[in-house]
Design a protein around this motif. Structure first.
Motif, PDB file in Angstrom:
ATOM      1  N   SER A  34       0.803  -1.227   0.000  1.00 10.39           N
ATOM      2  CA  SER A  34       0.000   0.000   0.000  1.00 10.39           C
ATOM      3  C   SER A  34       0.831   1.270   0.000  1.00 10.39           C
ATOM      4  O   SER A  34       0.280   2.364  -0.078  1.00 10.39           O
TER       5      SER A  34
ATOM      6  N   PHE B  32       3.960  -9.900  -3.498  1.00  5.66           N
ATOM      7  CA  PHE B  32       2.632  -9.384  -3.174  1.00  5.66           C
ATOM      8  C   PHE B  32       2.361  -8.064  -3.875  1.00  5.66           C
ATOM      9  O   PHE B  32       1.252  -7.812  -4.332  1.00  5.66           O
ATOM     10  N   TYR B  55     -13.947 -16.223  -2.993  1.00  3.94           N
ATOM     11  CA  TYR B  55     -13.349 -15.451  -1.897  1.00  3.94           C
ATOM     12  C   TYR B  55     -13.998 -14.078  -1.800  1.00  3.94           C
ATOM     13  O   TYR B  55     -14.316 -13.460  -2.815  1.00  3.94           O
ATOM     14  N   ASN B  57     -12.800 -11.184  -0.919  1.00  4.45           N
ATOM     15  CA  ASN B  57     -12.000 -10.147  -1.569  1.00  4.45           C
ATOM     16  C   ASN B  57     -10.553 -10.633  -1.676  1.00  4.45           C
ATOM     17  O   ASN B  57     -10.260 -11.775  -1.335  1.00  4.45           O
ATOM     18  N   LYS B  58      -9.681  -9.745  -2.107  1.00  2.53           N
ATOM     19  CA  LYS B  58      -8.294 -10.151  -2.328  1.00  2.53           C
ATOM     20  C   LYS B  58      -7.626 -10.598  -1.018  1.00  2.53           C
ATOM     21  O   LYS B  58      -6.948 -11.621  -0.989  1.00  2.53           O
ATOM     22  N   ASP B  59      -7.837  -9.834   0.049  1.00  2.00           N
ATOM     23  CA  ASP B  59      -7.256 -10.203   1.343  1.00  2.00           C
ATOM     24  C   ASP B  59      -7.696 -11.605   1.761  1.00  2.00           C
ATOM     25  O   ASP B  59      -6.894 -12.407   2.240  1.00  2.00           O
ATOM     26  N   ASP B  60      -8.974 -11.887   1.577  1.00  2.00           N
ATOM     27  CA  ASP B  60      -9.508 -13.193   1.953  1.00  2.00           C
ATOM     28  C   ASP B  60      -8.809 -14.292   1.162  1.00  2.00           C
ATOM     29  O   ASP B  60      -8.456 -15.340   1.713  1.00  2.00           O
ATOM     30  N   LEU B  62      -5.760 -14.217  -0.088  1.00  2.00           N
ATOM     31  CA  LEU B  62      -4.380 -14.375   0.367  1.00  2.00           C
ATOM     32  C   LEU B  62      -4.314 -15.053   1.731  1.00  2.00           C
ATOM     33  O   LEU B  62      -3.502 -15.956   1.955  1.00  2.00           O
ATOM     34  N   VAL B  63      -5.177 -14.624   2.645  1.00  2.00           N
ATOM     35  CA  VAL B  63      -5.181 -15.221   3.984  1.00  2.00           C
ATOM     36  C   VAL B  63      -5.568 -16.702   3.913  1.00  2.00           C
ATOM     37  O   VAL B  63      -4.945 -17.549   4.552  1.00  2.00           O
ATOM     38  N   SER B 118       4.974  -9.812   6.269  1.00  2.00           N
ATOM     39  CA  SER B 118       4.278  -8.636   5.722  1.00  2.00           C
ATOM     40  C   SER B 118       3.082  -8.299   6.603  1.00  2.00           C
ATOM     41  O   SER B 118       2.725  -9.074   7.478  1.00  2.00           O
ATOM     42  N   TYR B 120       0.131  -8.542   5.959  1.00  2.00           N
ATOM     43  CA  TYR B 120      -0.927  -9.539   5.816  1.00  2.00           C
ATOM     44  C   TYR B 120      -0.921 -10.481   7.014  1.00  2.00           C
ATOM     45  O   TYR B 120      -1.972 -10.968   7.429  1.00  2.00           O
ATOM     46  N   LEU B 123      -3.490 -10.230   9.651  1.00  2.00           N
ATOM     47  CA  LEU B 123      -4.894 -10.542   9.374  1.00  2.00           C
ATOM     48  C   LEU B 123      -5.261 -11.958   9.802  1.00  2.00           C
ATOM     49  O   LEU B 123      -6.423 -12.340   9.763  1.00  2.00           O
TER      50      LEU B 123
END
Lengths: 197, 197
Positions: A34, B32, B55, B57-60, B62-63, B118, B120, B123
């Motif tokens: 970001s 990433f 998923y 979203n994107k975060d979901d 990746l997690v 990172s 991430y 999360l």
DNA sequence: ACAATAAGTGAATGTTCATTTATTATAGAA
DNA sequence: TTCTATAATAAATGAACATTCACTTATTGT
């Protein structure tokens, strides 16, 4: 006949420093993903274009920031360096220096961790970094020759005598390890047991 | 009177798997920062919109990928787990399992390293991951009670008995450590010296 | 055969990205 | 004071971004 003038408006080193500071803060707060150039510029209170006066591009900014930090950490590690002491004491002194420097500058350390585990890490010439840690590496080599520590692959040795500092300093990994003289010495005694002959 | 039908077209699990596979490949190849949803979709040969069916979203994405991998690594580590063996043998078996699994699946391991260092990493609910490693943690606790290993802070213990596997497996950090039975046993002997009473 | 519904998609959305361009501000030698 | 090179910038650029939309396709109980 020509006369060449050298008239310069000098770059503002304070500005360069504030760009690096902003980079570190932003990357730690929101991550590489970001951290855009415009956000870094805003955090440093300069125009995005100004960043391109001091750095070739974004990668250059990030890599330079990393090397700058590594230099600082390396110098902190070697504070009061004295290889006439017994090997064990030389290493313990570096451990303490490292722990306390990281504890006082968690942002610097966190940046390097995130950086070196990301693909940005591959943009760095390892020699540009290793040179700041050379004296302490030489001490280990001497220790092997003098049969004080185990003669094993150097990667194994560094795994047990350098990396523990980084792991235990990482609050994300080790939330229960409080950094103080006693705890550092306890942890060091395990490291020493691992490498001593 | 109404009649409700429940007619379903089931999700294609093979498709979900290929999205995860593409995510891992892309994140390892370009990081990433550069791994966009559209690139992942192209790599997986699906529409970007399809990813949002599987998923949130994107975060979901990746997690979920991270947790999936951690589960696999945890299960590999515990292959042939047998805590009736002497503690030292139980730990060595896990070391070997870990080394060989990572060596055979370097992409999986590299993803988790990059991910957990990172932002991430924040999360993830740690408990969702720790549960896959629980048996081996219990073994350590038993070892302390039976006065086989040192009674020190648990973070210190894990630093010397778990992290070395990850550091030595990381080819970026340890380019000179070749993974084979002999070298693993040599490295393990240092770890054991560190933690044994 | 068909009604019902989820899977699956390509194109479009508005936003943000890294970088460049055109311009102004400023320091310092002459 | 004048001149010049460079610092500094605001604004502009086209590309890429995550996500949504309107729509088509596939499946299956009836």
């Amino acid at each position: 006949m020509f006369i060449y003038y050298r008239i310069v408006r000098y770059k503002d080193e304070h500005k360069k420093e504030s760009i690096i500071k902003a980079t570190i803060k932003l990357v730690n707060d929101i991550g590489f993903v970001s951290s855009s150039v415009s956000k870094i510029a805003k955090e440093a209170s300069v125009s995005p274009a100004t960043i391109y006066i001091y750095y070739k591009n974004k990668d250059d900014l990030l890599v330079s920031t990393y090397i700058e930090i590594k230099k600082k950490i390396g110098m902190a590690l070697l504070k009061d360096f004295d290889d006439t002491l017994p090997l064990k004491d030389t290493l313990l002194r570096s451990w303490k220096n490292g722990f306390f420097y990281i504890a006082e500058n968690p942002g610097l350390f966190q940046f390097t961790e995130q950086f070196s585990y990301s693909p940005y890490g591959e943009l760095v010439d390892k020699k540009d970094v290793e040179k700041y840690f050379e004296p302490i590496i030489k001490v280990l080599q001497t220790g092997i020759e003098q049969k004080i520590i185990k003669n094993v692959n150097f990667d194994i040795l560094t795994t047990f005598i350098f990396f523990p500092v980084m792991i235990l300093s990482n609050t994300r990994l080790c939330s229960n390890f409080e950094i103080n003289e006693d705890n550092i010495e306890t942890a060091f005694s395990l490291a020493w047991d691992a490498i001593k002959l």
